[in-house]
Design a protein around this motif. Sequence first.
Motif, PDB file in Angstrom:
ATOM      1  N   ASP A 164     -36.993  30.695  39.435  1.00 36.30           N
ATOM      2  CA  ASP A 164     -36.398  31.572  40.452  1.00 36.30           C
ATOM      3  C   ASP A 164     -34.944  31.248  40.766  1.00 36.30           C
ATOM      4  N   THR A 165     -34.555  29.973  40.667  1.00 36.63           N
ATOM      5  CA  THR A 165     -33.195  29.582  41.051  1.00 36.63           C
ATOM      6  C   THR A 165     -32.333  29.116  39.884  1.00 36.63           C
ATOM      7  N   ASN A 166     -32.958  28.885  38.733  1.00 36.08           N
ATOM      8  CA  ASN A 166     -32.260  28.339  37.558  1.00 36.08           C
ATOM      9  C   ASN A 166     -31.736  26.921  37.796  1.00 36.08           C
ATOM     10  N   GLU A 167     -32.220  26.296  38.856  1.00 33.83           N
ATOM     11  CA  GLU A 167     -31.821  24.921  39.157  1.00 33.83           C
ATOM     12  C   GLU A 167     -32.549  23.949  38.226  1.00 33.83           C
ATOM     13  N   VAL A 168     -31.848  22.917  37.774  1.00 30.52           N
ATOM     14  CA  VAL A 168     -32.460  21.894  36.931  1.00 30.52           C
ATOM     15  C   VAL A 168     -33.475  21.114  37.747  1.00 30.52           C
ATOM     16  N   VAL A 169     -34.720  21.097  37.285  1.00 32.71           N
ATOM     17  CA  VAL A 169     -35.776  20.396  38.016  1.00 32.71           C
ATOM     18  C   VAL A 169     -36.354  19.227  37.218  1.00 32.71           C
ATOM     19  N   LYS A 170     -36.043  19.187  35.909  1.00 31.79           N
ATOM     20  CA  LYS A 170     -36.596  18.103  35.102  1.00 31.79           C
ATOM     21  C   LYS A 170     -35.784  17.923  33.824  1.00 31.79           C
ATOM     22  N   LEU A 171     -35.623  16.658  33.432  1.00 33.48           N
ATOM     23  CA  LEU A 171     -35.005  16.316  32.154  1.00 33.48           C
ATOM     24  C   LEU A 171     -36.005  15.493  31.361  1.00 33.48           C
ATOM     25  N   ILE A 172     -36.178  15.831  30.103  1.00 33.08           N
ATOM     26  CA  ILE A 172     -37.094  15.097  29.221  1.00 33.08           C
ATOM     27  C   ILE A 172     -36.298  14.567  28.032  1.00 33.08           C
ATOM     28  N   PHE A 173     -36.371  13.268  27.818  1.00 29.31           N
ATOM     29  CA  PHE A 173     -35.675  12.634  26.706  1.00 29.31           C
ATOM     30  C   PHE A 173     -36.709  12.235  25.653  1.00 29.31           C
ATOM     31  N   ARG A 174     -36.537  12.765  24.437  1.00 33.85           N
ATOM     32  CA  ARG A 174     -37.483  12.499  23.349  1.00 33.85           C
ATOM     33  C   ARG A 174     -36.777  11.797  22.190  1.00 33.85           C
ATOM     34  N   GLU A 175     -37.531  10.937  21.521  1.00 32.46           N
ATOM     35  CA  GLU A 175     -37.002  10.310  20.313  1.00 32.46           C
ATOM     36  C   GLU A 175     -36.721  11.383  19.265  1.00 32.46           C
ATOM     37  N   SER A 176     -35.663  11.191  18.504  1.00 33.62           N
ATOM     38  CA  SER A 176     -35.295  12.184  17.486  1.00 33.62           C
ATOM     39  C   SER A 176     -36.328  12.259  16.379  1.00 33.62           C
ATOM     40  N   THR A 196     -33.036  12.970  22.228  1.00 29.60           N
ATOM     41  CA  THR A 196     -32.518  14.307  22.520  1.00 29.60           C
ATOM     42  C   THR A 196     -33.035  14.725  23.887  1.00 29.60           C
ATOM     43  N   MET A 197     -32.238  15.479  24.607  1.00 28.39           N
ATOM     44  CA  MET A 197     -32.572  15.839  25.981  1.00 28.39           C
ATOM     45  C   MET A 197     -33.004  17.304  26.083  1.00 28.39           C
ATOM     46  N   GLN A 198     -34.101  17.516  26.785  1.00 30.26           N
ATOM     47  CA  GLN A 198     -34.589  18.859  27.076  1.00 30.26           C
ATOM     48  C   GLN A 198     -34.431  19.125  28.569  1.00 30.26           C
ATOM     49  N   THR A 199     -33.850  20.241  28.923  1.00 30.49           N
ATOM     50  CA  THR A 199     -33.617  20.599  30.326  1.00 30.49           C
ATOM     51  C   THR A 199     -34.588  21.680  30.766  1.00 30.49           C
ATOM     52  N   ILE A 200     -35.254  21.448  31.877  1.00 31.51           N
ATOM     53  CA  ILE A 200     -36.195  22.423  32.434  1.00 31.51           C
ATOM     54  C   ILE A 200     -35.645  22.914  33.766  1.00 31.51           C
ATOM     55  N   ARG A 201     -35.571  24.226  33.919  1.00 32.37           N
ATOM     56  CA  ARG A 201     -35.011  24.833  35.118  1.00 32.37           C
ATOM     57  C   ARG A 201     -36.067  25.632  35.873  1.00 32.37           C
ATOM     58  N   ALA A 202     -35.863  25.754  37.175  1.00 37.14           N
ATOM     59  CA  ALA A 202     -36.763  26.559  38.001  1.00 37.14           C
ATOM     60  C   ALA A 202     -36.575  28.027  37.652  1.00 37.14           C
TER      61      ALA A 202
END
Length: 310
Positions: A157-169, A149-155
């Motif tokens: 101040d800008t709401n820009e995607v800065v990191k994606l984390i993929f974890r085992e279900s 499953t993918m987790q999206t992390i955004r900045a």
Amino acid sequence: ALGSFYFLHESLKNIYQFDFKAKKYKKVTGKEIYSDTLESTPMLEKEKFPQDYFPECKWSRKGFIRTRWCITDCAFDLVNIHLFHDASNLIAWETSPSVYSGIRHKALGYVLDRIIDQRFEKVSYFVFGDFNFRLDAKAVVETLCAKATMQTIRAADTNEVVKLIFRESDNDRKVMLQLEKKLFDYFNQDVFRDNNGTALLEFDRELSVFKDRLYELDISFPPSYPYSEDSSQGRQYMNTRCPAWCDRILMSHSAKELILKSENDEKIVIYDHIGPNVCMGDHKPVFLSFRIAAGAGKPIANVHKCCVVQ
């Protein structure tokens, strides 16, 4: 950022190098060094790519160097090339193929058009260097993290995607992959080394666009980039980019015909990398060793050993 060394064995006779300004061959004798004025040196062609090819860079040293040689009536070009890199893992991941793949496609097409244009006689050619070819990032991530499953992390101040984390279900939601602009941290690097990473060759797709113009021997070595620059970690990849076969030696289909097999079918054509267990910097050098016939399209009178190293 781009240069070439050419070593000719003393046993070779009648070696000529092409003068691109005079449009004629000159016999090679002694030793020649060209350094400060490569763009104006008549014995080679050196060009940078047009600036608008990669607008993210204010100034780029990417381009190519071309030399032409004649060995016992056999003429061929040696073209050292450096194509554009992936500026961001996150952008490379967005589409399949990535936007960077399209930029490299355009730049390589530019080089191939230049070396077969009407200015000079057409000869066989070898193109080698850091092509910066990457695996199809989106397809690789979807395969390596198919059950994650993918987790999206955004900045903030800008709401820009800065990191994606993929974890085992399951498995306590173990992190499999962390993706940032300059981070590709996959939990199991063995997938890139086992059986020389050949399971991932299906995602090495950038050269397919040029299959009618370029030929490459089968790859049987692991991805050549990005290796750790720690002198004690010769086999370890850095967690900056997805490992890929960036360093290649390609050739025109007519150059392919110059490469000979021995009469007893021994393997005398070798396409491999150098220093598999030794720190060589972030790129492992790649080499192609082969025999070349004297006089393309003529009866073989002499055979000489050649080696191209990227």
